[in-house]
Write an enzyme that holds these catalytic residues in place. Sequence first.
Site, PDB file in Angstrom:
ATOM      1  N   GLY A  31      25.744 -13.896  22.339  1.00 33.00           N
ATOM      2  CA  GLY A  31      25.549 -15.231  22.908  1.00 33.00           C
ATOM      3  C   GLY A  31      24.121 -15.469  23.347  1.00 33.00           C
ATOM      4  O   GLY A  31      23.878 -15.989  24.437  1.00 33.00           O
ATOM      5  N   ALA A  32      23.179 -15.106  22.481  1.00 37.15           N
ATOM      6  CA  ALA A  32      21.765 -15.077  22.881  1.00 37.15           C
ATOM      7  C   ALA A  32      20.946 -16.252  22.372  1.00 37.15           C
ATOM      8  O   ALA A  32      19.720 -16.225  22.449  1.00 37.15           O
ATOM      9  CB  ALA A  32      21.130 -13.773  22.408  1.00 37.15           C
ATOM     10  N   ARG A  46      20.923 -19.318  23.594  1.00 42.16           N
ATOM     11  CA  ARG A  46      20.542 -20.299  24.625  1.00 42.16           C
ATOM     12  C   ARG A  46      20.827 -19.732  26.014  1.00 42.16           C
ATOM     13  O   ARG A  46      21.471 -18.701  26.165  1.00 42.16           O
ATOM     14  CB  ARG A  46      21.316 -21.602  24.438  1.00 42.16           C
ATOM     15  CG  ARG A  46      22.820 -21.438  24.483  1.00 42.16           C
ATOM     16  CD  ARG A  46      23.550 -22.717  24.077  1.00 42.16           C
ATOM     17  NE  ARG A  46      24.990 -22.534  24.021  1.00 42.16           N
ATOM     18  CZ  ARG A  46      25.800 -22.629  25.077  1.00 42.16           C
ATOM     19  NH1 ARG A  46      25.289 -22.908  26.268  1.00 42.16           N
ATOM     20  NH2 ARG A  46      27.105 -22.452  24.956  1.00 42.16           N
ATOM     21  N   ASP A  54      31.290 -14.202  15.514  1.00 38.37           N
ATOM     22  CA  ASP A  54      32.210 -14.634  16.553  1.00 38.37           C
ATOM     23  C   ASP A  54      32.821 -13.374  17.151  1.00 38.37           C
ATOM     24  O   ASP A  54      33.676 -12.731  16.538  1.00 38.37           O
ATOM     25  CB  ASP A  54      33.297 -15.529  15.956  1.00 38.37           C
ATOM     26  CG  ASP A  54      34.314 -15.992  16.988  1.00 38.37           C
ATOM     27  OD1 ASP A  54      34.232 -15.547  18.151  1.00 38.37           O
ATOM     28  OD2 ASP A  54      35.200 -16.795  16.622  1.00 38.37           O
ATOM     29  N   SER A  58      30.531 -12.777  36.487  1.00 44.78           N
ATOM     30  CA  SER A  58      30.188 -14.021  37.165  1.00 44.78           C
ATOM     31  C   SER A  58      30.646 -13.947  38.613  1.00 44.78           C
ATOM     32  O   SER A  58      31.588 -13.215  38.942  1.00 44.78           O
ATOM     33  CB  SER A  58      30.884 -15.211  36.487  1.00 44.78           C
ATOM     34  OG  SER A  58      30.791 -16.380  37.269  1.00 44.78           O
ATOM     35  N   TYR A 109      38.499 -18.782  33.258  1.00 43.07           N
ATOM     36  CA  TYR A 109      37.152 -18.200  33.309  1.00 43.07           C
ATOM     37  C   TYR A 109      37.077 -17.092  34.364  1.00 43.07           C
ATOM     38  O   TYR A 109      36.548 -16.002  34.116  1.00 43.07           O
ATOM     39  CB  TYR A 109      36.138 -19.300  33.616  1.00 43.07           C
ATOM     40  CG  TYR A 109      34.693 -18.865  33.557  1.00 43.07           C
ATOM     41  CD1 TYR A 109      34.053 -18.697  32.340  1.00 43.07           C
ATOM     42  CD2 TYR A 109      33.964 -18.638  34.725  1.00 43.07           C
ATOM     43  CE1 TYR A 109      32.717 -18.314  32.272  1.00 43.07           C
ATOM     44  CE2 TYR A 109      32.636 -18.251  34.666  1.00 43.07           C
ATOM     45  CZ  TYR A 109      32.020 -18.089  33.443  1.00 43.07           C
ATOM     46  OH  TYR A 109      30.701 -17.697  33.392  1.00 43.07           O
ATOM     47  N   ALA A 163      39.508 -15.305  35.574  1.00 43.53           N
ATOM     48  CA  ALA A 163      40.307 -14.159  35.129  1.00 43.53           C
ATOM     49  C   ALA A 163      39.539 -13.331  34.099  1.00 43.53           C
ATOM     50  O   ALA A 163      39.542 -12.092  34.153  1.00 43.53           O
ATOM     51  CB  ALA A 163      41.629 -14.641  34.537  1.00 43.53           C
ATOM     52  N   ILE A 216      23.222 -20.548  38.178  1.00 42.61           N
ATOM     53  CA  ILE A 216      21.917 -20.394  37.545  1.00 42.61           C
ATOM     54  C   ILE A 216      21.535 -21.702  36.861  1.00 42.61           C
ATOM     55  O   ILE A 216      22.390 -22.384  36.280  1.00 42.61           O
ATOM     56  CB  ILE A 216      21.951 -19.244  36.512  1.00 42.61           C
ATOM     57  CG1 ILE A 216      22.471 -17.947  37.140  1.00 42.61           C
ATOM     58  CG2 ILE A 216      20.569 -19.046  35.893  1.00 42.61           C
ATOM     59  CD1 ILE A 216      21.622 -17.387  38.267  1.00 42.61           C
TER      60      ILE A 216
END
Length: 246
Positions: A11-12, A14, A62, A141, A154, A156, A187
Amino acid sequence: MLTDKVAVVTGASRGIGKEIARTLALQGAIVIVNFCGSAEKAEETVGEIETAGGRAEAVQCDVSDYKKAAEMMDYVVKKYQRVDILVNNAGITRDGLLMKMTEEDFDAVVNTNLKGAFHCIRHVARQMVKQRSGRIINISSVSGVLGNAGQVNYSASKAGIIGMTKSAARELASRGITVNAVAPGFIKTDMTEKLSDSVKEGVTAQIPLKTFGETKDVAYAVAFLASEEAGYITGQVLCVDGGMAM
């Protein structure tokens, strides 16, 4: 420094993932910029890294797909002969109140955020065990630490990442592999920029440092955990949240 280390950042293309990729590359790592959807943004990230003198390559995958994740790791190992750093950053949100959340929205978030991290760890572990070295950093997170209304799926998934981090750390420690998590708070990204002023004010009031963090704050924490200096740290959760979860 991370000179010549091979790093995969999922997931790099953005946000936080992009900043992590840039930071690792500027410290000397060869960075695999993983992306799922936007090839253009991934190539922009690679271009910025190369312009700054770093080395990077965009690879589409993916990570929620077990076989595709295996193919990505096999490709990296075949081309570079090793994987030194894995940063599991790929994640999505499908926010909604528990009473209204669909099964599809719950599954989509868990499959990408939690299963995606598992897939990548599962497929990189054999190579790192063979090397008898490796750094795995999972992006959790503050929502996984505290919970958050409207984010059952999210929260969980991110809490699951913390549990998985600790278990994997225990399993892999004897092979010289460390596994840690970084738990960002709020962030400044495209996602948080969409929040209304009233929501931003409400969130800021809950943060002891009274400000949102920058993507570089998370990236520096990841770079430290990826470094040789962090070799005696494993199974830990580093909160980068302005004190929100203390």
